[in-house]
Design a protein around this motif. Structure first.
Motif, PDB file in Angstrom:
ATOM      1  N   LEU A   1      10.186   9.689 -14.230  1.00 21.51           N
ATOM      2  CA  LEU A   1      10.404   8.372 -13.201  1.00 21.51           C
ATOM      3  C   LEU A   1       9.943   7.242 -13.528  1.00 21.51           C
ATOM      4  N   TRP A   2       9.040   7.280 -14.457  1.00 23.25           N
ATOM      5  CA  TRP A   2       8.370   5.883 -14.895  1.00 23.25           C
ATOM      6  C   TRP A   2       9.222   4.741 -15.399  1.00 23.25           C
ATOM      7  N   ARG A   3      10.183   4.915 -16.011  1.00 26.16           N
ATOM      8  CA  ARG A   3      11.336   3.962 -16.251  1.00 26.16           C
ATOM      9  C   ARG A   3      11.913   3.362 -15.097  1.00 26.16           C
TER      10      ARG A   3
ATOM     11  N   LEU B   1       0.803  -1.292   0.036  1.00 21.02           N
ATOM     12  CA  LEU B   1      -0.015   0.015   0.017  1.00 21.02           C
ATOM     13  C   LEU B   1       0.728   1.350  -0.114  1.00 21.02           C
ATOM     14  N   GLY B   2       2.215   1.069   0.621  1.00 21.94           N
ATOM     15  CA  GLY B   2       3.103   2.399   0.591  1.00 21.94           C
ATOM     16  C   GLY B   2       3.569   2.577  -0.828  1.00 21.94           C
ATOM     17  N   MET B   3       3.665   1.569  -1.595  1.00 20.96           N
ATOM     18  CA  MET B   3       4.088   1.530  -3.010  1.00 20.96           C
ATOM     19  C   MET B   3       3.082   2.214  -3.746  1.00 20.96           C
ATOM     20  N   VAL B   4       1.902   1.623  -3.597  1.00 20.13           N
ATOM     21  CA  VAL B   4       0.746   2.383  -4.408  1.00 20.13           C
ATOM     22  C   VAL B   4       0.525   3.797  -4.103  1.00 20.13           C
ATOM     23  N   PHE B   5       0.831   4.110  -2.875  1.00 19.36           N
ATOM     24  CA  PHE B   5       0.788   5.658  -2.488  1.00 19.36           C
ATOM     25  C   PHE B   5       1.728   6.367  -3.101  1.00 19.36           C
ATOM     26  N   LEU B   6       3.071   5.702  -3.306  1.00 21.13           N
ATOM     27  CA  LEU B   6       4.218   6.550  -4.320  1.00 21.13           C
ATOM     28  C   LEU B   6       3.767   6.518  -5.620  1.00 21.13           C
ATOM     29  N   THR B   7       3.245   5.767  -5.843  1.00 20.18           N
ATOM     30  CA  THR B   7       2.908   5.428  -7.594  1.00 20.18           C
ATOM     31  C   THR B   7       1.795   6.566  -7.640  1.00 20.18           C
ATOM     32  N   ILE B   8       0.914   6.779  -6.926  1.00 21.73           N
ATOM     33  CA  ILE B   8      -0.215   7.599  -7.337  1.00 21.73           C
ATOM     34  C   ILE B   8       0.113   9.101  -7.348  1.00 21.73           C
ATOM     35  N   PHE B   9       0.878   9.429  -6.022  1.00 16.19           N
ATOM     36  CA  PHE B   9       1.105  10.865  -5.739  1.00 16.19           C
ATOM     37  C   PHE B   9       2.614  11.112  -6.529  1.00 16.19           C
ATOM     38  N   VAL B  10       3.389  10.190  -6.741  1.00 12.42           N
ATOM     39  CA  VAL B  10       4.783  10.825  -7.158  1.00 12.42           C
ATOM     40  C   VAL B  10       5.076  10.216  -8.773  1.00 12.42           C
ATOM     41  N   ILE B  11       4.888   9.018  -8.751  1.00 15.73           N
ATOM     42  CA  ILE B  11       5.250   8.401 -10.098  1.00 15.73           C
ATOM     43  C   ILE B  11       4.327   8.902 -11.171  1.00 15.73           C
ATOM     44  N   PHE B  12       3.080   8.818 -11.129  1.00 18.01           N
ATOM     45  CA  PHE B  12       1.954   9.019 -12.230  1.00 18.01           C
ATOM     46  C   PHE B  12       2.331  10.447 -12.875  1.00 18.01           C
ATOM     47  N   LYS B  13       2.645  11.468 -11.674  1.00 11.81           N
ATOM     48  CA  LYS B  13       2.761  12.740 -12.380  1.00 11.81           C
ATOM     49  C   LYS B  13       4.247  13.279 -12.752  1.00 11.81           C
ATOM     50  N   ARG B  14       5.078  12.406 -12.784  1.00 10.57           N
ATOM     51  CA  ARG B  14       6.297  12.525 -13.463  1.00 10.57           C
ATOM     52  C   ARG B  14       6.860  11.490 -14.303  1.00 10.57           C
ATOM     53  N   LYS B  15       6.771  11.911 -15.297  1.00 15.30           N
ATOM     54  CA  LYS B  15       6.829  10.835 -16.756  1.00 15.30           C
ATOM     55  C   LYS B  15       8.479  10.460 -16.427  1.00 15.30           C
TER      56      LYS B  15
END
Length: 441
Positions: free
Chosen positions: A233-235, A217-231
């Protein structure tokens, strides 16, 4: 404070007749807190612990929480245990005072400019601890085990119990992931990647389902609030996630699907409880303990039974202990739910105060993260994900001396970082507004 947080996981004394690290870590914690308070008093630095006038709400909350614990201790029938804690847990009044002190020291005394350096050091230490955990899984550990764990297959390293080790790994894994996605230096990126991978393997070996859930769930949190908004960091994130999936798949295959069964049991046990098909054995008999514990909330509603006195008031017959816990003489000294534990041993007012304390820190961090930019924004999100992951696993786990000071320290760091950002941002805004008024004039 910096060195204490960095090396606390390694503070052990493995020699002696029956080494038990919780007791040793408690001694280290007491010694550190006492020495720090003596230093603060002798150097007359106690005023530095008091926040600015408009930020003192948190101080009032922790004073109220400590006062409620003291009241619970004063009226407890088990006064010695309430002050010092049980032999193996050591979570009495003195320990709670130490937790609050660690929070206050991290909040008011740590240099916020060195937070990234501190978190990096904690990630490196977690790599050492996790490597030992892997050795332990394959019975290659070289330090003596205590009598309770000599024939136990789970990985617990320097934390006496796999569940305690799992709660520690929730903290360090989510912090390491934050550092990994913010690192620009290739060598640092590789170091954090290795640290995450090794800690992840060790977490699987711990068999701690609450840790699996907290990290996920912590990783889901990071994915939603950090990763999705920063292309950009996707790779980087995809490489990490795919690596962890491959590691989990490979280890699970080698261990005859043991870990997939453990993970699936989270869903199956939850389904049984929700659909009223439970038999009490769900969550390694946690559901049985919760059902037997809930009536105690009403009985000890206002001031609780006293810190760490759960084992004296938990009511279960020898037959029930035999059926659900495997031995009619098994002692249940914790509710296996941190919030339920506080409600019963410290009282509902103390639980409400503790929750207000957590809400205050999280709310301040959320407010700051909306104003932060760049790396500071991601670090704050990472700290929030770490707190969130720990609070999730705490629903199925217990507070323990080898891990709790680190969590309270992270809460202090989170609040310090948030207030630093708010102060700088509001200060800049205020300067800007003043300049505009000057130009207009």
């Amino acid at each position: 404070m910096y060195w204490f947080l960095l090396f606390f996981p390694l503070m052990i004394y493995p020699w002696g007749y029956d080494p038990y690290y919780t007791t040793i870590k408690t001694d280290y914690l007491y010694l550190f807190v006492i020495c720090t308070w003596v230093y603060i008093i002798l150097k007359r630095k106690y005023y530095s612990l008091i926040p600015e006038k408009n930020n003192r709400t948190i101080l009032y909350i922790i004073i109220l929480f400590l006062s409620l614990i003291e009241i619970s201790t004063a009226f407890s029938k088990y006064s010695y245990t309430a002050v010092y804690g049980t032999i193996d847990r050591c979570e009495g009044l003195i320990t709670f005072f130490c937790y609050i002190s660690v929070f206050l020291f991290c909040y008011r005394l740590l240099d916020t400019r060195k937070i990234t350096k501190l978190l990096s050091g904690m990630a490196i230490v977690s790599l050492i601890v996790s490597l030992y955990g892997i050795l332990q899984h394959y019975s290659l550990d070289f330090l003596p085990r205590n009598s309770a764990m000599r024939h136990y297959s789970g990985t617990y390293t320097f934390f006496d119990n796999p569940n305690f080790f799992g709660s520690y790994l929730v903290l360090v894994l989510l912090l390491s992931m934050t550092l990994y996605i913010t690192a620009r230096d290739k060598n640092l990126t590789k170091l954090f990647f290795i640290s995450i991978s090794v800690s992840f393997i060790s977490m699987l070996f711990s068999n701690t389902r609450s840790a699996y859930l907290g990290v996920f769930l912590g990783m889901v949190f990071l994915t939603i609030f950090v990763i999705f908004k920063r292309k950009n960091l996707w790779r980087k994130w995809a490489v990490l996630v795919i690596t962890l999936i491959l590691l989990a798949t490979g280890i699970n295959t080698l261990e005859k699907s043991h870990y997939s069964f453990r993970a699936y049991s989270i869903i199956s046990d939850s389904y049984k409880v929700v659909t009223n098909q439970s038999n009490g054995h769900e969550g390694s008999s946690r559901f049985f303990i919760w059902k037997k514990s809930l009536p105690l909330v009403k009985e000890y509603f206002w001031i609780g039974s006293g810190p760490d006195t759960f084992e004296f008031i938990f009511k279960a017959t020898p037959k029930e202990r035999k059926e659900f816990l495997g031995n009619q003489n098994t002692v249940v000294d914790k509710a296996h739910n941190e919030y339920l534990q506080i409600a019963i041993t410290l009282g509902i007012p103390a639980l409400v105060t503790y929750l207000l304390f957590l809400i205050f820190v999280i709310r301040k961090a959320i407010r700051a993260v909306q104003m932060a930019e760049g790396k500071d924004k991601i670090i704050l999100y990472g700290l929030l994900s770490t707190v969130f992951g720990y609070l999730v696993q705490a629903f199925f786990n217990i507070s323990t001396v080898p891990v709790a000071p680190i969590f309270w320290g992270i809460l202090g760091i989170t609040l310090a970082k948030a207030e630093s950002i708010l102060k700088n941002t509001l200060g800049l805004n205020s300067s800007g507004e003043t300049m505009e008024k000057y130009k207009s004039a």
